[in-house]
Design an enzyme around this catalytic site. Structure first.
Site, PDB file in Angstrom:
ATOM      1  N   ARG A 128       0.851  -1.191   0.000  1.00 19.01           N
ATOM      2  CA  ARG A 128       0.000   0.000   0.000  1.00 19.01           C
ATOM      3  C   ARG A 128       0.887   1.241   0.000  1.00 19.01           C
ATOM      4  O   ARG A 128       1.655   1.465   0.926  1.00 19.01           O
ATOM      5  CB  ARG A 128      -0.945   0.012   1.207  1.00 19.01           C
ATOM      6  CG  ARG A 128      -1.885   1.228   1.182  1.00 19.01           C
ATOM      7  CD  ARG A 128      -3.114   1.069   2.060  1.00 19.01           C
ATOM      8  NE  ARG A 128      -2.808   1.082   3.481  1.00 19.01           N
ATOM      9  CZ  ARG A 128      -3.743   1.135   4.443  1.00 19.01           C
ATOM     10  NH1 ARG A 128      -5.030   1.169   4.106  1.00 19.01           N
ATOM     11  NH2 ARG A 128      -3.401   1.124   5.714  1.00 19.01           N
ATOM     12  N   GLU A 140     -12.769   4.878   0.549  1.00 18.47           N
ATOM     13  CA  GLU A 140     -12.805   5.392   1.915  1.00 18.47           C
ATOM     14  C   GLU A 140     -12.970   6.908   1.978  1.00 18.47           C
ATOM     15  O   GLU A 140     -12.769   7.511   3.028  1.00 18.47           O
ATOM     16  CB  GLU A 140     -11.543   4.968   2.675  1.00 18.47           C
ATOM     17  CG  GLU A 140     -10.252   5.372   2.013  1.00 18.47           C
ATOM     18  CD  GLU A 140      -9.020   4.760   2.663  1.00 18.47           C
ATOM     19  OE1 GLU A 140      -9.137   4.183   3.756  1.00 18.47           O
ATOM     20  OE2 GLU A 140      -7.936   4.861   2.061  1.00 18.47           O
ATOM     21  N   ASP A 195     -11.703   5.832   8.094  1.00 15.25           N
ATOM     22  CA  ASP A 195     -11.382   6.936   7.196  1.00 15.25           C
ATOM     23  C   ASP A 195     -12.638   7.495   6.543  1.00 15.25           C
ATOM     24  O   ASP A 195     -12.792   8.710   6.395  1.00 15.25           O
ATOM     25  CB  ASP A 195     -10.388   6.481   6.119  1.00 15.25           C
ATOM     26  CG  ASP A 195      -8.951   6.817   6.492  1.00 15.25           C
ATOM     27  OD1 ASP A 195      -8.703   7.957   6.920  1.00 15.25           O
ATOM     28  OD2 ASP A 195      -8.078   5.944   6.367  1.00 15.25           O
ATOM     29  N   ASP A 248      -4.565   2.766  13.952  1.00 18.52           N
ATOM     30  CA  ASP A 248      -3.686   3.420  12.997  1.00 18.52           C
ATOM     31  C   ASP A 248      -4.215   4.821  12.744  1.00 18.52           C
ATOM     32  O   ASP A 248      -5.079   5.308  13.466  1.00 18.52           O
ATOM     33  CB  ASP A 248      -3.524   2.595  11.712  1.00 18.52           C
ATOM     34  CG  ASP A 248      -4.780   2.550  10.848  1.00 18.52           C
ATOM     35  OD1 ASP A 248      -5.774   3.224  11.189  1.00 18.52           O
ATOM     36  OD2 ASP A 248      -4.772   1.854   9.834  1.00 18.52           O
TER      37      ASP A 248
END
Length: 704
Positions: free
Chosen positions: A318, A410, A438, A609
């Protein structure tokens, strides 16, 4: 950082050395060709990337003004849709189409199973995740609360072991039923095992026998000499499941990378995976242990042939999104290059080692490079990624469409225009996934001036979230992803609550999604059970026949219309947000840890995160903006929770307490800024502030 010139660029010396000495070695790509191509790419991308970010800001400003003009009026999704079309936020739906992606590995296209996401900066975690393709069901059941309780302390508990064996054999009865009787009653297997469906038998390994169900493999290990096998009537010592079919090695939300040193460390781990030689040595329980990538599993088939089953997850990487720049490379005018562009070029170059077969193992057997691209806003930004990947292919001499893309759904503008987004990458799309946190953070920021939002716990029952999840699957199926790409679901955040995960995450395969995120290899093994319970691909025809949920619920913001909270409720919400925010930020700023198990306000460990941080900080900023709380109340919550977070981390020798002197704590000041400057942060992102404070902590000076 020491900088060195390359093709008109200024490049951090350690990045230049890493690329020229380690990445390009053996790739038939000269340093001159690489940097010349890179300079052209960075210059071209900078203009287009900045223009796209300007569009984000312009659209948000228009939405803010529209929200202000409609203050006090009830929500009107039809009026909202008309306004969003007028300003270009909503684009016309494309004519029906099907993606045309080719050279896609089975783990992505035709199989259904768990997916891990792992921070690229932690080599040990990366190796554990890559090796989580296979996991012991006995260990997963014994060592967690999956059976409803935790194992007793001390040595092996035979009574619990018996429960584990019974549960595992009950699973075998469901997934690989015998022609007669139960696996619990199976005797000496040396004469063969008669199955209800003989076609499920794959063959024999050195350890046991391998079976297949719903595309996933199950290895039943026979070892009468093993302490467990010695007590089993058929000598079964373990049941090993094919678990994490794929893993995302993350350079984005789960790491803290603010300079060239951080970037090189992450890139080096990815290169080690692509070359197959990544090794990590560490101390655990007083012993020195070494991790390396597992070999493939060799199976002797009944017809005498050999079947080779992958021993490791298929690996994605990613990259970061379009927002941030990096000081690791500067253009001729002194400006930083966009970090996502650097990521695309370097991670793809590292993966060429795999394409050329130069590594110890093969990642993609179909000759593809898999890159997840997060936080894109609408079709134009997805089109930019498509073109970026094409330019990277040209620099590296790769065939067109070698770089495959996973689109994270997202951001609100992507959700509302999902089909149009997917059409922009119709030849390289291999993955769509929802990201609740998100997506919620973006929802709050988009509606920031429309009014106060509901409490954070209520978000999951908001009208927009169910429409968002359902539309993601429905649009993916309508665009022909089945059999060509993954449709994914989000993370289970509580790694210590496996019983709850087994109960709740069973719903994900039933939606038609052929993967979902889990927080650990153990969780992957347990989540694999769900893909044996549900045949995802068999469900999809019926799911695809259902109408795609309309835009109206998706455009209904989670506003607390007419809601009045008590002082206690406001304080409770502020403290909940403040504790989560501080617990995450203190590790990010002070220790450079981007993802870890962080205790929540109730001392429950949750994998956190940057997405978690985004929603918490935006929620507090929203309530502050609309007068639900005061600045003094926010300050009080932050100070109170700083003391709690300090206490929760008291056992960490590297931890720097915040509460004794909050004004001297960069972590505390970062958390404070994330709230009080939250309304002004681009799309509510936390990266600009986090990077600024982390760079200061590292002694790099403040990045403004």
């Amino acid at each position: 950082m020491s900088m060195t010139p390359r093709a008109g660029l200024q490049v951090a010396q350690e990045l230049a050395d890493f690329i020229e000495v380690e990445v390009l070695a053996g790739l038939d790509i000269t340093a001159e060709r690489f940097w010349t191509g890179a300079a052209d790419l960075f210059a071209h991308a900078a203009v287009r990337n900045r223009a796209l970010l300007d569009v984000r800001d312009d659209l948000q400003a228009r939405i803010d003004q529209w929200s202000i003009d409609r203050a006090g009026r009830p929500q009107d999704p039809a009026a909202a849709a008309a306004f969003l079309r007028e300003i270009g936020y909503l684009v016309p739906e494309p004519e029906p189409f099907a993606i045309a992606t080719t050279r896609v590995d089975a783990e992505v296209a035709t199989l259904a199973g768990p997916q891990l996401v792992v921070p690229a900066l932690n080599a040990r975690f990366v190796l554990n995740a890559a090796n989580a393709r296979w996991g012991s069901l006995y260990d997963a059941l014994y060592g967690t609360d999956a059976l409803g309780d935790l194992p007793p302390p001390g040595p092996y508990d035979a009574a619990r072991g018996a429960r584990v064996v019974a549960r595992a054999k009950a699973f075998l009865d469901e997934a690989v039923p015998l022609a007669q009787g139960s696996w619990a009653d199976l005797g000496d297997p040396s004469g063969g095992i008669a199955l209800k469906d003989p076609g499920q038998y794959v063959g024999q390994t050195e350890a046991g026998r391998v079976f297949r169900h719903n595309g996933l493999h199950i290895e039943v290990v026979f070892d009468p000499a093993h302490p467990i096998g010695a007590t089993d009537p058929s000598g079964i010592s373990d049941v090993v499941l094919e678990a994490a079919l794929s893993t995302i090695v993350d350079l984005e939300d789960s790491i803290a990378a603010v300079d060239a040193a951080d970037k090189v460390a992450a890139y080096r781990n990815w290169l080690g995976l692509m070359q197959g030689d990544l090794v990590e040595t560490f101390q655990k329980g007083g012993q020195t242990l070494t991790r390396a990538l597992n070999p493939d599993k060799v199976v002797a088939a009944p017809d005498g042939s050999t079947v080779t089953l992958p021993g490791r997850s298929l690996l994605f990487v990613r990259n970061v999104g379009h927002l941030m720049t990096t000081p690791a490379v500067r253009l001729a005018d002194g400006s930083e290059v966009f970090e996502g562009v650097l990521d695309a070029l370097v991670t793809a170059a590292a993966a060429v080692h795999d394409l050329k077969g130069r590594g110890r193992f093969r990642n993609s057997r179909e000759g593809s490079i898999y890159i997840v691209k997060p936080k894109m806003h609408g079709p134009d930004e997805v089109a930019f990624t498509n073109d970026l990947f094409g330019r990277v292919e040209d620099i590296l001499g790769l065939d067109r469409w070698t770089l495959k893309v996973g689109v994270m759904d997202e951001e609100r503008r992507t959700s509302a225009n999902l089909a149009a987004c997917l059409k922009q990458v119709a030849n390289r799309l291999v993955f769509i996934n929802t990201g609740f946190l998100d997506r919620t953070g973006d929802e709050i920021h988009t509606a920031m001036r429309a009014g106060p939002v509901v409490r954070k716990a209520e978000m999951k029952s908001s009208a927009w979230i169910s429409a968002y999840e359902a539309r993601n699957v429905a649009i993916g199926l309508a665009c022909g992803l089945s059999g060509k790409a993954q449709i994914g679901k989000g993370m289970w955040a509580a790694p210590d609550r496996m019983a709850d995960m087994l109960d709740q995450k069973a719903a994900h395969p039933k939606t038609g999604a052929n993967t979902a995120w889990v927080p650990s290899p153990t969780a992957a093994t347990l989540h694999a059970l769900h893909y044996h319970q549900t045949d995802v691909f068999a469900l999809r025809e019926a799911i695809a026949a259902q109408p795609v949920p309309g835009l109206a619920p998706l455009l209904t913001a989670p506003l607390a219309e007419g809601r009045n909270w008590s002082g206690e409720e406001v304080a409770e919400e502020l403290e909940n947000n403040a504790q989560g925010l501080l617990g995450y930020v203190v590790r990010w700023i002070d220790q450079g840890v981007g993802c870890s198990k962080v205790p929540d306000i109730h001392d429950v460990g949750l994998m956190e995160d940057r997405a978690t941080l985004r929603i918490s900080s935006q929620h507090m900023a929203n309530w502050l903006l609309h007068g639900v709380c005061t600045a003094d109340q926010v300050e009080a919550a932050l100070l109170k929770m700083a003391a709690k977070v300090d206490a929760q981390n008291a056992g960490d020798p590297l931890y720097e307490p915040m509460a004794p002197n909050p004004d001297a704590s960069l972590a505390f000041q970062a958390a404070r800024a994330l709230v009080f400057e939250g309304t002004e942060q681009p799309n509510g992102y936390t990266e600009p502030l986090l990077h600024r404070f982390r760079a200061e902590k590292k002694g790099l000076g403040s990045r403004v």
